[in-house]
Design a protein around this motif. Structure first.
Motif, PDB file in Angstrom:
ATOM      1  N   PRO A 301     -25.764  52.933  53.611  1.00 31.14           N
ATOM      2  CA  PRO A 301     -26.446  51.645  53.619  1.00 31.14           C
ATOM      3  C   PRO A 301     -25.719  50.635  54.506  1.00 31.14           C
ATOM      4  O   PRO A 301     -24.509  50.733  54.685  1.00 31.14           O
ATOM      5  N   SER A 302     -26.478  49.674  55.041  1.00 31.13           N
ATOM      6  CA  SER A 302     -25.884  48.697  55.950  1.00 31.13           C
ATOM      7  C   SER A 302     -25.075  47.653  55.218  1.00 31.13           C
ATOM      8  O   SER A 302     -24.159  47.048  55.796  1.00 31.13           O
ATOM      9  N   ASN A 303     -25.374  47.416  53.954  1.00 34.09           N
ATOM     10  CA  ASN A 303     -24.649  46.427  53.155  1.00 34.09           C
ATOM     11  C   ASN A 303     -23.559  47.127  52.359  1.00 34.09           C
ATOM     12  O   ASN A 303     -23.829  48.051  51.586  1.00 34.09           O
ATOM     13  N   ASN A 304     -22.311  46.694  52.530  1.00 39.89           N
ATOM     14  CA  ASN A 304     -21.205  47.320  51.810  1.00 39.89           C
ATOM     15  C   ASN A 304     -21.404  47.289  50.302  1.00 39.89           C
ATOM     16  O   ASN A 304     -20.999  48.209  49.581  1.00 39.89           O
ATOM     17  N   CYS A 305     -22.025  46.239  49.792  1.00 40.13           N
ATOM     18  CA  CYS A 305     -22.177  46.079  48.345  1.00 40.13           C
ATOM     19  C   CYS A 305     -23.188  47.039  47.750  1.00 40.13           C
ATOM     20  O   CYS A 305     -23.343  47.096  46.529  1.00 40.13           O
ATOM     21  N   ASP A 306     -23.911  47.792  48.592  1.00 38.82           N
ATOM     22  CA  ASP A 306     -24.829  48.809  48.089  1.00 38.82           C
ATOM     23  C   ASP A 306     -24.124  50.134  47.823  1.00 38.82           C
ATOM     24  O   ASP A 306     -24.742  51.066  47.296  1.00 38.82           O
ATOM     25  N   LEU A 307     -22.845  50.250  48.180  1.00 35.73           N
ATOM     26  CA  LEU A 307     -22.084  51.471  47.924  1.00 35.73           C
ATOM     27  C   LEU A 307     -21.681  51.527  46.456  1.00 35.73           C
ATOM     28  O   LEU A 307     -21.318  50.512  45.860  1.00 35.73           O
ATOM     29  N   ASN A 309     -19.071  52.644  44.777  1.00 27.85           N
ATOM     30  CA  ASN A 309     -17.702  52.444  44.298  1.00 27.85           C
ATOM     31  C   ASN A 309     -16.857  51.683  45.311  1.00 27.85           C
ATOM     32  O   ASN A 309     -15.665  51.923  45.430  1.00 27.85           O
ATOM     33  N   ILE A 310     -17.488  50.746  46.043  1.00 27.66           N
ATOM     34  CA  ILE A 310     -16.798  50.043  47.110  1.00 27.66           C
ATOM     35  C   ILE A 310     -15.639  49.199  46.586  1.00 27.66           C
ATOM     36  O   ILE A 310     -14.626  49.026  47.257  1.00 27.66           O
ATOM     37  N   CYS A 311     -15.761  48.651  45.377  1.00 26.52           N
ATOM     38  CA  CYS A 311     -14.708  47.801  44.799  1.00 26.52           C
ATOM     39  C   CYS A 311     -14.064  48.436  43.575  1.00 26.52           C
ATOM     40  O   CYS A 311     -13.404  47.733  42.801  1.00 26.52           O
ATOM     41  N   GLY A 312     -14.255  49.717  43.371  1.00 16.87           N
ATOM     42  CA  GLY A 312     -13.697  50.363  42.191  1.00 16.87           C
ATOM     43  C   GLY A 312     -14.539  50.085  40.957  1.00 16.87           C
ATOM     44  O   GLY A 312     -15.506  49.323  40.979  1.00 16.87           O
ATOM     45  N   SER A 313     -14.166  50.706  39.847  1.00 21.28           N
ATOM     46  CA  SER A 313     -14.914  50.562  38.608  1.00 21.28           C
ATOM     47  C   SER A 313     -14.910  49.121  38.117  1.00 21.28           C
ATOM     48  O   SER A 313     -13.845  48.511  37.948  1.00 21.28           O
ATOM     49  N   LEU A 314     -16.108  48.549  37.937  1.00 16.11           N
ATOM     50  CA  LEU A 314     -16.336  47.187  37.449  1.00 16.11           C
ATOM     51  C   LEU A 314     -15.845  46.120  38.415  1.00 16.11           C
ATOM     52  O   LEU A 314     -15.799  44.944  38.052  1.00 16.11           O
ATOM     53  N   GLY A 315     -15.477  46.523  39.636  1.00 15.73           N
ATOM     54  CA  GLY A 315     -15.147  45.531  40.654  1.00 15.73           C
ATOM     55  C   GLY A 315     -16.410  44.848  41.148  1.00 15.73           C
ATOM     56  O   GLY A 315     -17.462  45.478  41.253  1.00 15.73           O
ATOM     57  N   LEU A 316     -16.344  43.581  41.465  1.00 13.57           N
ATOM     58  CA  LEU A 316     -17.507  42.797  41.869  1.00 13.57           C
ATOM     59  C   LEU A 316     -17.484  42.606  43.376  1.00 13.57           C
ATOM     60  O   LEU A 316     -16.559  42.001  43.922  1.00 13.57           O
ATOM     61  N   CYS A 317     -18.502  43.148  44.056  1.00 15.31           N
ATOM     62  CA  CYS A 317     -18.611  43.041  45.505  1.00 15.31           C
ATOM     63  C   CYS A 317     -19.404  41.777  45.839  1.00 15.31           C
ATOM     64  O   CYS A 317     -20.528  41.589  45.346  1.00 15.31           O
ATOM     65  N   VAL A 318     -18.835  40.933  46.692  1.00 18.66           N
ATOM     66  CA  VAL A 318     -19.479  39.672  47.080  1.00 18.66           C
ATOM     67  C   VAL A 318     -19.759  39.720  48.576  1.00 18.66           C
ATOM     68  O   VAL A 318     -18.827  39.815  49.382  1.00 18.66           O
ATOM     69  N   PRO A 319     -21.038  39.724  48.986  1.00 15.30           N
ATOM     70  CA  PRO A 319     -21.342  39.741  50.427  1.00 15.30           C
ATOM     71  C   PRO A 319     -20.775  38.506  51.112  1.00 15.30           C
ATOM     72  O   PRO A 319     -20.808  37.398  50.568  1.00 15.30           O
ATOM     73  N   TRP A 320     -20.267  38.738  52.327  1.00 15.49           N
ATOM     74  CA  TRP A 320     -19.671  37.625  53.071  1.00 15.49           C
ATOM     75  C   TRP A 320     -19.840  37.895  54.558  1.00 15.49           C
ATOM     76  O   TRP A 320     -19.262  38.831  55.093  1.00 15.49           O
ATOM     77  N   ALA A 321     -20.695  37.070  55.238  1.00 10.80           N
ATOM     78  CA  ALA A 321     -20.986  37.236  56.662  1.00 10.80           C
ATOM     79  C   ALA A 321     -21.426  38.685  56.894  1.00 10.80           C
ATOM     80  O   ALA A 321     -22.344  39.166  56.252  1.00 10.80           O
ATOM     81  N   ASN A 322     -20.770  39.386  57.825  1.00 13.56           N
ATOM     82  CA  ASN A 322     -21.111  40.787  58.094  1.00 13.56           C
ATOM     83  C   ASN A 322     -20.224  41.741  57.327  1.00 13.56           C
ATOM     84  O   ASN A 322     -20.157  42.935  57.636  1.00 13.56           O
ATOM     85  N   ASN A 323     -19.517  41.222  56.330  1.00 12.40           N
ATOM     86  CA  ASN A 323     -18.591  42.053  55.582  1.00 12.40           C
ATOM     87  C   ASN A 323     -18.764  41.755  54.103  1.00 12.40           C
ATOM     88  O   ASN A 323     -19.806  41.258  53.678  1.00 12.40           O
ATOM     89  N   SER A 324     -17.766  42.032  53.314  1.00 14.82           N
ATOM     90  CA  SER A 324     -17.813  41.751  51.885  1.00 14.82           C
ATOM     91  C   SER A 324     -16.394  41.603  51.366  1.00 14.82           C
ATOM     92  O   SER A 324     -15.424  42.029  52.012  1.00 14.82           O
ATOM     93  N   THR A 325     -16.269  40.985  50.216  1.00 15.88           N
ATOM     94  CA  THR A 325     -14.981  40.863  49.538  1.00 15.88           C
ATOM     95  C   THR A 325     -15.128  41.395  48.124  1.00 15.88           C
ATOM     96  O   THR A 325     -16.229  41.476  47.587  1.00 15.88           O
TER      97      THR A 325
END
Length: 855
Positions: A301-307, A309-325
């Motif tokens: 997927p083009s949005n990192n937050c759609d992965l 396990n991008i932030c680990g278990s129960l980690g909260l992915c916050v979209p930011w510009a063309n990236n994420s935190t």
């Protein structure tokens, strides 16, 4: 080529030390010419190790653009793999043994039986499956395809048929095939992500939960070109395509964005990387080899937050510009690979699957805050429709695999977080009702100590209030019961005064049962229909589409115009209690699998019990196999293999994929249904037996269908999931033969002589290696003989008299797909042994004789 043939002939006549020396001296001149001289063929009786080609970086086979080599990614000397490399970039595009690394002293050998990789002690690490003919050569094509050829240059095996994580430009990925990600960048072992091609889409799946997180059809960058059925996934310089069966017509296509301008004469490929992203990549030949890498032209997927396990278990992915935190939700803090509660609560772990908790306390639920989403709710259906939030929480509490839940108030939908929790993502919305409520299951929350005086002050008012509420409830209930009894007595008095007879004992019993029925409330039940509704849907049960030991099946149409199959269960099959019946329906109704017919609803009024299923328009497998009619098309060989694999997957899911192990108890062609687009679904498991995880077997008086009964049915022994395995073995033989296993007279009319009991004939032909005589003659030889032999072997594995010696349905699926050799479990060493020994043959013949008599 002639020189290589000479080397092959010498290779078979020398001792191993001389072979090693001859191999090194022969290929030494070619090492220095790598890149100028392409060694595209190897011949049988070839054997080598990494040491033979250490000065050529392990490369022992080359073509114009690719090479085959021993490789140790990350410089791990104890972990070597046989791989196909893109020569100019040294990028791995295929791995032979991703799950079985070997030391550098391991031996790769090419014989007439195929290609094999073995450990230094001689034990096998990896090999090609059994070939349909003797291998005459190993060829590496300029396309990157590694092939085994016979003496007529016909392909016996291809690396393209067993992809790992990469799809090359000339490679087609067919329906039901998949790419599997690596665990890490330098570890090719199978990871957590899958790319699966279906008959209408291509989807990405997170394996630990079996949940989808992306599909081509849902991607805004894709275009749908036709309504044909999807047959292949392919990639080229311009994008990613889902193709129809003609390999030319695009069903879906994803073009590269306008900013991407890959070189038309460069190298292109698609790869599912270890993070779960599916990438279309390009390599320009004009780049400097010392610094060049593949460029990513398209990522999904083009949005990192759609992965997942991008932030680990129960980690909260916050979209930011063309990236994420990544950050943790409120009241959570970073802990290992993810987040955990700051108040020392313990999150539920589904691996132990227990609701006892760490301190023996019941589970509690902790909120994750507002405006939080989860990838698993995008592509999955709710676990329950129309419940309130309390019911959703109660269902999760009772399910040990449920680690939390999402509840969406706007649609009253309840989604479970099961088996493993991935990453969350931040949701921006102004509609508070559209935002789901999120809770996770915890145990053992630590609270600050309280003084005895404070405890009394808190508990005393609460206890008094509770006692008062209970007293009022008891008083109200007693008064309601007294009034109800008085009204009933008045009704009976009026009946007697009017000359009507008193209700009989049976009528009173039915009346009391109906009253009890109204009191049965079991969360999670599928749609409950009235008998009148189903009577109207089936036009008073006019159109019969099937029948069996448990009742007749009727075609019906619901008010929403959807077609259904309504099964009316015979009274003799309804001896279980109504509450037990409804509880089992609640479990069965929550089972969803592509190879299981979905239970739409049920009816349980007095002694009337009906089950409502999705309608399958091609009918049952027995009609396609056994009915001789000019209007029916004979099932082709590939269709039969697809039916066998699909049915096996459905049974494997019932046995191993559900919280309760489910034994079908009546596996037969009549209960395997077909639909358009080659869909295969197991039916009639609504009356199957449920087993708790700790149960190894159960006793039941219910019987299946003769001709498919396992020996334990007649000996009154405990049945288990291996009972279904035996029945499935009988079905496999009927699929390849196209007739019933038992002699029913129809064969005698066609052949002029009585037909032998087919399982015994199959065993005899197996021992003689005459598999071609077992195929349905209506196929006129249009059979894949290697697959035929494999199916016969799998069937014989399933028909062992001892349940413990039969494989599990999960193993049967692997054997049918060719990923595991068709073998049986040995009794002594608990290892896989090839069928065919005299003891196994004798057991099968004895069992076959018994079943021939009762059939």
């Amino acid at each position: 080529m002639a020189v290589l043939s000479l080397f092959s002939s010498l290779h078979g006549s020398l001792s191993p030390p001389h072979l090693r020396l001859l191999s090194f001296l022969f290929f030494l001149p070619l090492h220095s010419l790598a890149g100028h001289t392409a060694i595209e063929f190897l011949y049988p009786n070839f054997s080598t190790t990494y040491f033979d080609f250490v000065e050529n970086s392990g490369v022992f086979l080359s073509s114009s653009a690719f090479s085959v080599a021993f490789q140790n990614p990350g410089g791990q000397d104890s972990r070597y793999y046989v791989v196909v490399l893109h020569a100019r970039s040294s990028t791995t595009v295929w791995t032979a043994n991703p799950a079985a690394p070997v030391p550098r002293s391991a031996t790769l050998s090419l014989t007439a039986s195929g290609l094999a990789l073995s450990f230094p002690n001689g034990s096998p690490a990896w090999s090609t499956p059994r070939l349909s003919a003797a291998a005459a050569a190993l060829q590496l094509l300029p396309s990157g395809e590694l092939r085994l050829l016979d003496s007529a240059n016909t392909s016996l095996w291809s690396s393209f048929d067993y992809p790992t994580d990469t799809l090359l430009p000339n490679q087609l990925l067919p329906v039901s095939s998949l790419l599997t990600s690596a665990t890490y960048e330098n570890d090719p072992a199978p990871g957590d992500y899958r790319l699966l091609v279906t008959s209408n889409d291509a989807v990405l799946q997170w394996a630990p939960t079996s949940q989808f997180y992306w599909s081509i059809s849902s991607d805004a960058r894709s275009l749908k070109d036709s309504n044909l059925q999807v047959a292949y996934l392919s990639v080229n310089a311009t994008g990613i395509y889902l193709l129809a069966g003609d390999q030319k017509t695009a069903v879906f296509e994803m073009f590269l964005p306008p900013t991407a301008s890959p070189s038309s004469n460069g190298f292109h490929m698609a790869k599912l990387d270890h993070t779960g992203r599916f990438r279309k990549m390009s390599f320009s030949p004009n780049e400097s080899l010392s610094t060049s890498f593949f460029d990513t032209d398209l990522v999904a997927p083009s949005n990192n937050c759609d992965l997942p396990n991008i932030c680990g278990s129960l980690g909260l992915c916050v979209p930011w510009a063309n990236n994420s935190t990544c950050r943790c939700p409120d009241s959570f803090a970073a802990s290992g690979n993810g987040c955990s509660p700051v108040n020392s609560s313990v999150l539920e772990n589904s691996s132990s699957c227990t609701n006892d908790g760490d301190a023996g306390s019941p589970p509690s639920f902790m909120s994750l805050g507002s405006r939080i989403g989860y990838f698993g709710t995008k592509f999955s259906t709710p676990n329950n429709f129309r419940p309130n939030i309390s019911t959703c929480q109660d269902l999760c509490s009772a399910n040990c695999s449920c680690l939390g839940y999402f509840y969406r108030a706007s649609s009253m939908s309840c989604y479970f977080l099961q088996h493993r929790i991935g990453s969350l993502f931040s949701v921006e919305t102004v509609n508070s009702e559209a935002t789901p409520i999120v809770y996770v299951k915890t145990f053992g929350r630590i609270s600050p100590p309280s003084s005895p005086t404070r405890l009394v002050i808190v508990l005393l008012p609460a206890t008094a209030t509770t006692l008062l509420v209970i007293s009022i409830a008891i008083f109200c209930f007693a008064r309601w019961r007294r009034n109800k009894r008085r009204r009933r007595d008045e009704t009976r008095t009026k009946s007697v005064s009017r000359g009507q007879k008193w209700p009989t004992l049976a009528e009173l019993s039915d009346e009391e049962e109906e009253e009890k029925e109204e009191e049965i409330v079991i969360p999670g039940l599928p749609t409950r229909y009235t008998y009148a509704e189903l009577e109207a849907a089936t036009d008073n049960f006019q159109t019969v589409i099937g029948s069996g030991g448990f009742g007749c099946v009727y075609k019906g149409q619901l008010p929403d115009k959807s077609l259904v199959a309504v099964k009316r269960i015979n009274a003799a099959s309804t001896q279980q209690g109504r509450r037990e019946f409804c509880t089992e329906i609640a479990v069965i109704g929550n089972i969803h699998h592509v190879n299981l017919v979905r239970l739409r609803g049920f009816c349980a009024e007095s002694r009337k019990r009906l089950l409502v299923y999705d309608y399958m328009n091609r009918g049952s497998l027995d009609r396609a196999l056994f009915v001789r009619s000019s209007s029916l098309v004979v099932l082709e060989w590939k269709q039969r293999v697809d039916v066998a694999v699909g049915a096996a997957r459905g049974l494997a899911y019932l046995h191993a994929g559900c919280e309760h192990r489910i034994i079908h108890c009546d596996v037969k062609p009549e209960n395997i249904l077909l639909h358009d687009h080659n869909q295969v679904k197991i039916a009639d498991f609504g009356l199957a037996k449920l087993m708790n995880p700790e149960q190894s077997g159960l006793f039941t008086t219910m019987r299946g269908t003769r001709g498919y009964l396992a020996p334990e049915w007649l000996t009154n022994a405990a049945i288990s999931d291996k009972t279904d395995v035996y029945s499935f073995g009988m079905v496999l033989l009927e699929i390849l033969r196209g007739r019933k296993n038992r002699a029913d007279g129809s064969d005698s009319e066609l052949t002029g002589s009585p037909s032998p009991y087919f399982p015994m004939l199959a065993l005899e032909m197996h021992e003689q290696g005459r598999y071609e005589e077992l195929a349905d003659p209506r196929l006129e030889g249009n059979v894949n003989w290697a697959e035929l032999e494999r199916i016969v072997r799998v069937a014989l594995c399933c028909l062992h008299e001892e349940p413990g010696s039969r494989p599990s349905m999960t193993a049967v699926v692997a054997m049918l797909e060719g990923t595991v050799p068709a073998r049986r479990i040995g009794n002594k060493h608990h290892e896989w042994e090839v069928i065919g020994d005299a003891a196994a043959a004798l057991l099968l013949v004895v069992a076959g004789g018994v079943w021939a008599e009762i059939a």
